[in-house]
Design an enzyme around this catalytic site. Sequence first.
Site, PDB file in Angstrom:
ATOM      1  CE  LYS A 181       0.216   3.557   4.674  1.00 25.91           C
ATOM      2  NZ  LYS A 181       0.070   3.736   6.089  1.00 25.91           N
ATOM      3  CD  GLU A 201      -2.938   5.603   6.532  1.00 27.53           C
ATOM      4  OE1 GLU A 201      -2.918   5.581   5.303  1.00 27.53           O
ATOM      5  OE2 GLU A 201      -1.995   5.154   7.229  1.00 27.53           O
ATOM      6  CG  ASN A 250      -1.692   1.264   1.397  1.00 23.56           C
ATOM      7  OD1 ASN A 250      -1.802   2.053   0.451  1.00 23.56           O
ATOM      8  ND2 ASN A 250      -2.272   1.475   2.569  1.00 23.56           N
ATOM      9  CB  SER A 285       5.262  -1.462  11.970  1.00 23.38           C
ATOM     10  OG  SER A 285       4.810  -0.126  12.154  1.00 23.38           O
ATOM     11  CG  HIS A 328      -5.813   1.851   5.062  1.00 23.54           C
ATOM     12  ND1 HIS A 328      -5.388   2.843   5.923  1.00 23.54           N
ATOM     13  CD2 HIS A 328      -4.768   1.003   4.923  1.00 23.54           C
ATOM     14  CE1 HIS A 328      -4.127   2.602   6.274  1.00 23.54           C
ATOM     15  NE2 HIS A 328      -3.733   1.491   5.677  1.00 23.54           N
TER      16      HIS A 328
HETATM   17  C1  PEP Z   1      -0.817   0.237   6.023  1.00 23.72           C
HETATM   18  O1  PEP Z   1      -1.010   1.443   6.020  1.00 23.72           O
HETATM   19  O2  PEP Z   1      -1.619  -0.545   5.477  1.00 23.72           O
HETATM   20  C2  PEP Z   1       0.376  -0.258   6.701  1.00 23.72           C
HETATM   21  C3  PEP Z   1       0.413  -1.509   7.049  1.00 23.72           C
HETATM   22  O3  PEP Z   1       1.367   0.673   6.930  1.00 23.72           O
HETATM   23  P1  PEP Z   1       2.803   0.399   7.618  1.00 23.72           P
HETATM   24  O4  PEP Z   1       3.333  -0.886   7.060  1.00 23.72           O
HETATM   25  O5  PEP Z   1       3.624   1.581   7.239  1.00 23.72           O
HETATM   26  O6  PEP Z   1       2.552   0.295   9.085  1.00 23.72           O
END
Ligand code: PEP
Length: 279
Positions: free
Chosen positions: A39, A123, A37, A235, A121
């Site tokens: 983003k 966000e 993703n 993460s 998601h």
């Molecule tokens: C995400 O936004 O779907 C995500 C998993 O981000 P990150 O890996 O940066 O935590």
Amino acid sequence: MEQSIESYIKNLVRDVIGQSLGELQLQSDRQTYVIANWKMNKNLNETAEFFQKINSSQDVSVVICPPAQLLYPAHLLIKQSGKPIGLGGQNVHWADKGAYTGESSGSMLRDVGCEYVIIGHSERRQYSYEDDELVNKKVLHAIKSELTPIICIGETLGQKNALQTEQVLVKQLEGALKDIDSSHFILAYEPVWAIGTGQSATAELAQQIHAYIRSILKKIIGEKADGISILYGGSANEHNAADFSAMPDIDGVLVGGASLNAQSFDGIINVFAKGEQNS
Ligand code: PEP
């Protein structure tokens, strides 16, 4: 109209075949995914560079979800590379077409080469106020458009601390899957407190929650729940991927930050590909 009857019949056939195979479907049959993703990151040059560098793998399903403006160039770059990589949108509207400024429909995503779309998601839940009802409308629309929805669920830190994780997940799952009679979707458990923080859930905690999610899924869609891929997100990176890939109910990862760097993302793909070879 003709198209929606056609996709209704296609989905029906897929589900009937899925149902008759359901009893044979073992846990090891579940598809493993490593999904990026991006983003709101990357431009055209960076996208071209990424697809040049990425190695991909035949052993896991690799899917890249770039921003909307980069979908078609990404589609062409994937085709040109000959690498087995799928393409997904980061969002979709619930209507087929109309006066919805700034939005994209499922058929538009299909048109530019997408087979997948991320829905719900955290966000989008946080910044665009998407609730379970809207998530459900988008999931219905994605399935009708023959896109595989990647449905994100997960609790916030406040909810975790208030010991509400299970109740939040049940509400999000039941909400997202209302009136869905297809098993062509992917779930991503993404604890909000782990997204972009560098503080991933431990693989043990994620496994425990994934098993719980599957038990709830069984109550909603029955035995087909055993065939649904549940990904972990939050993460995940090339260093912790092996811990997640060793867990029986973790069928891959949804990756934000670490998916922007081709080398790191390749590292994650390799870990899951090895896991598949050994299973
Ligand atoms: C995400 O936004 O779907 C995500 C998993 O981000 P990150 O890996 O940066 O935590």
